[in-house]
Design a protein around this motif. Structure first.
Motif, PDB file in Angstrom:
ATOM      1  N   TYR A  59     -18.583 -15.024   4.085  1.00  0.00           N
ATOM      2  CA  TYR A  59     -17.772 -14.658   3.034  1.00  0.00           C
ATOM      3  C   TYR A  59     -16.129 -15.023   3.402  1.00  0.00           C
ATOM      4  N   SER A  60     -15.401 -15.360   2.327  1.00  0.00           N
ATOM      5  CA  SER A  60     -14.169 -15.499   2.787  1.00  0.00           C
ATOM      6  C   SER A  60     -13.129 -14.314   2.953  1.00  0.00           C
ATOM      7  N   CYS A  61     -12.797 -14.365   4.106  1.00  0.00           N
ATOM      8  CA  CYS A  61     -12.018 -13.026   4.593  1.00  0.00           C
ATOM      9  C   CYS A  61     -10.759 -12.863   3.915  1.00  0.00           C
ATOM     10  N   ASP A  62     -10.169 -13.898   3.295  1.00  0.00           N
ATOM     11  CA  ASP A  62      -8.899 -13.907   2.609  1.00  0.00           C
ATOM     12  C   ASP A  62      -9.211 -13.141   1.390  1.00  0.00           C
ATOM     13  N   ILE A  63     -10.285 -13.571   0.880  1.00  0.00           N
ATOM     14  CA  ILE A  63     -10.674 -12.831  -0.595  1.00  0.00           C
ATOM     15  C   ILE A  63     -10.716 -11.536  -0.376  1.00  0.00           C
ATOM     16  N   ILE A  64     -11.576 -11.008   0.563  1.00  0.00           N
ATOM     17  CA  ILE A  64     -11.873  -9.785   0.908  1.00  0.00           C
ATOM     18  C   ILE A  64     -10.510  -8.817   0.999  1.00  0.00           C
ATOM     19  N   VAL A  65      -9.712  -9.346   1.845  1.00  0.00           N
ATOM     20  CA  VAL A  65      -8.398  -8.722   2.000  1.00  0.00           C
ATOM     21  C   VAL A  65      -7.521  -8.804   0.888  1.00  0.00           C
ATOM     22  N   TYR A  66      -7.585  -9.796  -0.202  1.00  0.00           N
ATOM     23  CA  TYR A  66      -6.882  -9.975  -1.187  1.00  0.00           C
ATOM     24  C   TYR A  66      -7.187  -8.679  -2.133  1.00  0.00           C
ATOM     25  N   VAL A  67      -8.787  -8.466  -2.285  1.00  0.00           N
ATOM     26  CA  VAL A  67      -9.003  -7.640  -2.883  1.00  0.00           C
ATOM     27  C   VAL A  67      -8.883  -6.234  -2.705  1.00  0.00           C
ATOM     28  N   LEU A  68      -8.903  -6.031  -1.455  1.00  0.00           N
ATOM     29  CA  LEU A  68      -8.765  -4.867  -0.693  1.00  0.00           C
ATOM     30  C   LEU A  68      -7.166  -4.453  -1.040  1.00  0.00           C
ATOM     31  N   CYS A  69      -6.289  -5.092  -0.847  1.00  0.00           N
ATOM     32  CA  CYS A  69      -5.120  -4.714  -0.869  1.00  0.00           C
ATOM     33  C   CYS A  69      -4.574  -4.704  -2.395  1.00  0.00           C
ATOM     34  N   THR A  70      -4.985  -5.548  -3.373  1.00  0.00           N
ATOM     35  CA  THR A  70      -5.017  -5.513  -4.612  1.00  0.00           C
ATOM     36  C   THR A  70      -5.153  -4.141  -5.252  1.00  0.00           C
ATOM     37  N   VAL A  71      -6.332  -3.611  -4.870  1.00  0.00           N
ATOM     38  CA  VAL A  71      -6.854  -2.306  -5.310  1.00  0.00           C
ATOM     39  C   VAL A  71      -5.909  -1.347  -4.926  1.00  0.00           C
ATOM     40  N   PHE A  72      -5.740  -1.463  -3.352  1.00  0.00           N
ATOM     41  CA  PHE A  72      -4.721  -0.456  -2.995  1.00  0.00           C
ATOM     42  C   PHE A  72      -3.407  -0.279  -3.648  1.00  0.00           C
ATOM     43  N   HIS A  73      -2.540  -1.542  -3.858  1.00  0.00           N
ATOM     44  CA  HIS A  73      -1.521  -1.466  -4.621  1.00  0.00           C
ATOM     45  C   HIS A  73      -1.650  -1.122  -5.934  1.00  0.00           C
ATOM     46  N   LEU A  74      -2.632  -1.425  -6.584  1.00  0.00           N
ATOM     47  CA  LEU A  74      -2.864  -0.961  -7.849  1.00  0.00           C
ATOM     48  C   LEU A  74      -3.181   0.839  -8.005  1.00  0.00           C
ATOM     49  N   THR A  75      -3.751   1.147  -7.001  1.00  0.00           N
ATOM     50  CA  THR A  75      -3.832   2.638  -6.982  1.00  0.00           C
ATOM     51  C   THR A  75      -2.692   3.379  -6.851  1.00  0.00           C
ATOM     52  N   LYS A  76      -1.795   2.927  -5.961  1.00  0.00           N
ATOM     53  CA  LYS A  76      -0.227   3.288  -5.926  1.00  0.00           C
ATOM     54  C   LYS A  76       0.542   3.228  -7.309  1.00  0.00           C
ATOM     55  N   SER A  77       0.542   2.194  -8.005  1.00  0.00           N
ATOM     56  CA  SER A  77       1.223   1.991  -9.031  1.00  0.00           C
ATOM     57  C   SER A  77       0.636   3.092 -10.230  1.00  0.00           C
ATOM     58  N   ILE A  78      -0.624   2.987 -10.326  1.00  0.00           N
ATOM     59  CA  ILE A  78      -1.198   4.106 -11.324  1.00  0.00           C
ATOM     60  C   ILE A  78      -0.920   5.604 -10.920  1.00  0.00           C
ATOM     61  N   PHE A  79      -0.827   5.712  -9.544  1.00  0.00           N
ATOM     62  CA  PHE A  79      -0.425   7.089  -9.217  1.00  0.00           C
ATOM     63  C   PHE A  79       1.106   7.681  -9.677  1.00  0.00           C
ATOM     64  N   TYR A  80       1.818   6.285  -9.461  1.00  0.00           N
ATOM     65  CA  TYR A  80       3.256   6.512  -9.865  1.00  0.00           C
ATOM     66  C   TYR A  80       3.342   6.701 -11.521  1.00  0.00           C
ATOM     67  N   ALA A  81       2.570   6.000 -12.150  1.00  0.00           N
ATOM     68  CA  ALA A  81       2.660   6.050 -13.728  1.00  0.00           C
ATOM     69  C   ALA A  81       2.173   7.532 -14.220  1.00  0.00           C
ATOM     70  N   MET A  82       1.070   7.831 -13.369  1.00  0.00           N
ATOM     71  CA  MET A  82       0.493   9.351 -13.197  1.00  0.00           C
ATOM     72  C   MET A  82       1.394  10.448 -13.370  1.00  0.00           C
ATOM     73  N   LEU A  83       2.409  10.578 -12.291  1.00  0.00           N
ATOM     74  CA  LEU A  83       3.328  11.309 -12.061  1.00  0.00           C
ATOM     75  C   LEU A  83       4.434  11.290 -13.208  1.00  0.00           C
ATOM     76  N   ILE A  84       4.739  10.279 -13.814  1.00  0.00           N
ATOM     77  CA  ILE A  84       5.578  10.099 -14.980  1.00  0.00           C
ATOM     78  C   ILE A  84       5.014  10.813 -15.907  1.00  0.00           C
ATOM     79  N   THR A  85       3.657  10.547 -16.457  1.00  0.00           N
ATOM     80  CA  THR A  85       3.127  11.467 -17.438  1.00  0.00           C
ATOM     81  C   THR A  85       3.213  12.954 -17.259  1.00  0.00           C
ATOM     82  N   ARG A  86       2.690  13.340 -15.979  1.00  0.00           N
ATOM     83  CA  ARG A  86       3.085  14.732 -15.840  1.00  0.00           C
ATOM     84  C   ARG A  86       4.394  15.424 -15.810  1.00  0.00           C
ATOM     85  N   LEU A  87       5.295  14.474 -15.513  1.00  0.00           N
ATOM     86  CA  LEU A  87       6.769  15.000 -15.780  1.00  0.00           C
ATOM     87  C   LEU A  87       6.994  15.108 -17.301  1.00  0.00           C
TER      88      LEU A  87
END
Length: 259
Positions: free
Chosen positions: A131-159
């Motif tokens: 498997y392409s290791c580049d694609i694996i780390v891209y998917v991993l880091c993309t999901v990680f950063h997407l999780t953080k962005s959703i978390f910040y949006a969730m805090l705004i709605t809680r506000l």
């Protein structure tokens, strides 16, 4: 001399971000097996929490179908209730923000589980070296950063849920600006990630593992440390800002109670 100093600083910054020095720790059996066990426990725990949260939201919505329909259609008449039209409008807004918060919470928990699963499959050598290791780390880091962005949006709605209908609530312009900042942050990080990192296989046939390791690009010059520093600064800004915006109404309320 100044140009030479800047060049040396860039080389040191790039060398500092190079993760090869961690390989001797990563490849130790104690680290490897402890990481495998922790990832497995976290994956199971987050999956159970996500399933339980989804079930709680579903049962809660089932208990209030009539209320939701009445609030959305505006069928409550002033003659049958003492609640004013303004209060009714505020309840409708709170109900909408609650639904948005529930949706973002489920997305956050799902993306968190996906991140843990990527780490789990990787550390247990589920991905073959073909498997392409580049694609694996891209998917991993993309999901990680997407999780953080959703978390910040969730805090705004809680506000909004906490203070939106009160005298201490924030304006629509301020909430829109916060969401815009989070969206810009998420897009910037997601687009910039492939230029900052790449994947490299760590294979040890004697110990029986192959692991796709995230590496920071060493050939990007000074722009790579700048990109990493920008990511950290944006994280600090949005975290500090949201913390301040949560504490400000509470402090105002405490001062009002004291007086």
């Amino acid at each position: 001399e100044l140009a030479q100093f800047c060049a040396q600083t860039m080389v040191r910054a790039t060398s500092f971000l190079t993760p090869e020095m961690a390989h001797d720790v990563i490849e130790t059996p104690s680290f490897f097996w402890s990481t495998r066990i922790l990832d497995l426990l976290c994956a199971v725990l987050i999956f159970l929490l996500t399933a339980n949260h989804a079930f709680v939201i579903y049962t809660h919505q089932q208990r209030l179908p009539g209320y939701a329909r009445e609030q959305s259609s505006g069928e409550i008449s002033r003659s049958r209730t003492s609640i004013s039209l303004q209060q009714n409008k505020e309840k409708q807004a709170a109900h909408r923000w609650a639904k948005i918060s529930n949706a973002l919470t489920l997305c956050f928990m799902t993306c968190s589980w996906a991140t843990i699963m990527m780490l789990l499959l990787n550390i247990w050598s589920a991905f073959p070296v073909t498997y392409s290791c580049d694609i694996i780390v891209y998917v991993l880091c993309t999901v990680f950063h997407l999780t953080k962005s959703i978390f910040y949006a969730m805090l705004i709605t809680r506000l909004q849920l906490a203070f939106g209908t009160s005298a201490y609530g924030y304006s629509k312009c301020e909430i829109t600006a916060l969401f815009s900042f989070v969206i810009a942050y998420g897009v910037l990080i997601l687009v910039g990630t492939p230029f900052v990192i790449y994947g490299k296989w760590i294979v040890d046939d004697d110990k029986g593992f192959n692991w796709c390791h995230v590496h920071i690009n060493e050939n990007g010059g000074v722009w790579i440390p700048i990109g990493v520093l920008l990511w950290i600064i944006l994280d600090v800004i949005i975290s500090t800002l949201l913390l301040y915006m949560f504490l400000k109404p509470l402090r105002s309320l405490l001062r009002t109670i004291d007086t």
